[in-house]
Structures are given as structure tokens and as C-alpha cells.
Scaffold this motif. Structure first.
Motif, short mmCIF file in Angstrom:
data_model
loop_
_atom_site.label_atom_id
_atom_site.label_comp_id
_atom_site.label_asym_id
_atom_site.label_seq_id
_atom_site.Cartn_x
_atom_site.Cartn_y
_atom_site.Cartn_z
N ILE A 1 59.75 -91.51 103.46
CA ILE A 1 59.21 -90.31 102.51
C ILE A 1 58.69 -89.38 103.31
CG2 ILE A 1 57.19 -89.96 101.00
CD1 ILE A 1 57.58 -92.78 100.22
N TYR A 2 57.77 -89.58 104.48
CA TYR A 2 57.28 -88.55 105.28
C TYR A 2 58.58 -87.48 105.92
CZ TYR A 2 55.38 -85.96 109.30
OH TYR A 2 55.19 -85.04 110.18
N ARG A 3 59.42 -88.23 106.34
CA ARG A 3 60.50 -87.30 107.08
C ARG A 3 61.25 -86.83 105.99
NH1 ARG A 3 63.51 -90.38 111.81
NH2 ARG A 3 61.94 -91.53 112.89
N GLY B 1 58.50 -80.65 101.01
CA GLY B 1 57.25 -81.10 100.35
C GLY B 1 57.22 -82.11 99.34
N PHE B 2 58.34 -82.63 99.27
CA PHE B 2 58.46 -83.50 97.94
C PHE B 2 59.80 -84.39 98.19
CE2 PHE B 2 60.45 -79.80 96.39
CZ PHE B 2 61.71 -80.59 95.85
N VAL B 3 60.02 -85.63 97.48
CA VAL B 3 61.15 -86.33 97.95
C VAL B 3 61.58 -86.77 96.41
CG1 VAL B 3 61.94 -88.50 98.71
CG2 VAL B 3 60.30 -87.22 100.06
N ARG B 4 62.83 -86.78 96.09
CA ARG B 4 63.38 -87.38 94.92
C ARG B 4 63.61 -88.84 95.27
NH1 ARG B 4 64.90 -81.87 94.43
NH2 ARG B 4 64.56 -80.80 92.63
N LEU B 5 63.32 -89.52 94.05
CA LEU B 5 63.72 -90.91 94.30
C LEU B 5 65.20 -91.32 94.65
CD1 LEU B 5 62.70 -93.83 93.99
CD2 LEU B 5 63.53 -93.76 91.48
N HIS B 6 66.18 -90.47 94.11
CA HIS B 6 67.57 -90.70 94.72
C HIS B 6 68.04 -90.36 96.23
CE1 HIS B 6 69.29 -86.56 94.89
NE2 HIS B 6 68.46 -86.46 93.91
N ALA C 1 68.69 -92.44 101.64
CA ALA C 1 68.30 -92.65 102.82
C ALA C 1 68.09 -93.93 103.57
CB ALA C 1 66.94 -91.84 103.26
N LEU C 2 67.68 -94.82 102.74
CA LEU C 2 67.04 -96.03 102.83
C LEU C 2 68.44 -97.21 102.64
CD1 LEU C 2 63.34 -96.35 101.41
CD2 LEU C 2 64.09 -96.47 104.04
N LYS C 3 69.34 -96.76 102.17
CA LYS C 3 70.53 -97.29 101.59
C LYS C 3 70.18 -98.28 100.79
CE LYS C 3 73.16 -96.11 106.01
NZ LYS C 3 72.20 -95.21 106.53
N ILE C 4 69.55 -98.02 99.78
CA ILE C 4 69.20 -99.23 98.86
C ILE C 4 69.84 -98.50 97.48
CG2 ILE C 4 67.40 -100.15 99.73
CD1 ILE C 4 65.56 -98.57 98.25
#
Length: 55
Positions: free
Chosen positions: A30-32, A38-43, A48-51
Motif C-alpha cells: 500500500i505504501y509503495r 497518494g492513494f491505492v485502488r483495491l484492484h 501487485a500482491l498477485k491475489i
């Protein structure tokens, strides 16, 4: 209101170190991802986490 929120340092102070490796991975990603916008979308996080996100 639910008061079960803990900061990272509060999790680390607990005896059982309840911050798991998975939690650390999520927080770091989330930080990266948020550095640019300044924000992250769930998708984006899921990609990024390959989930897979269940809807």
C-alpha cells in the motif's frame, strides 16, 4: 465505534506480535503504490500482491 485500531508500533509492542507477515506485505505494498498518487485502488493492490479479490 469500534476501537480495535492499532498503529504499527502498537502492534509490535504486543506480546504476541499480532502483526503477521501477510499484514506487513499489505502495508508495504500500500505504501509503495501510494507514493505516486497518494492513494491505492483495491484492484491495484490485488494485482501487485498477485491475489484475487472476491466481489
Amino acid at each position: 465505534m469500534n476501537n480495535d485500531f492499532y498503529t504499527f508500533s502498537e502492534y509490535m509492542k504486543k506480546e504476541n506480535n499480532s502483526l503477521t507477515a501477510s499484514m506487513e506485505d499489505y502495508l508495504e505494498m500500500i505504501y509503495r503504490l501510494s507514493i505516486k498518487t497518494g492513494f491505492v485502488r483495491l484492484h491495484e493492490l490485488a494485482d501487485a500482491l498477485k491475489i484475487q479479490v472476491k466481489q
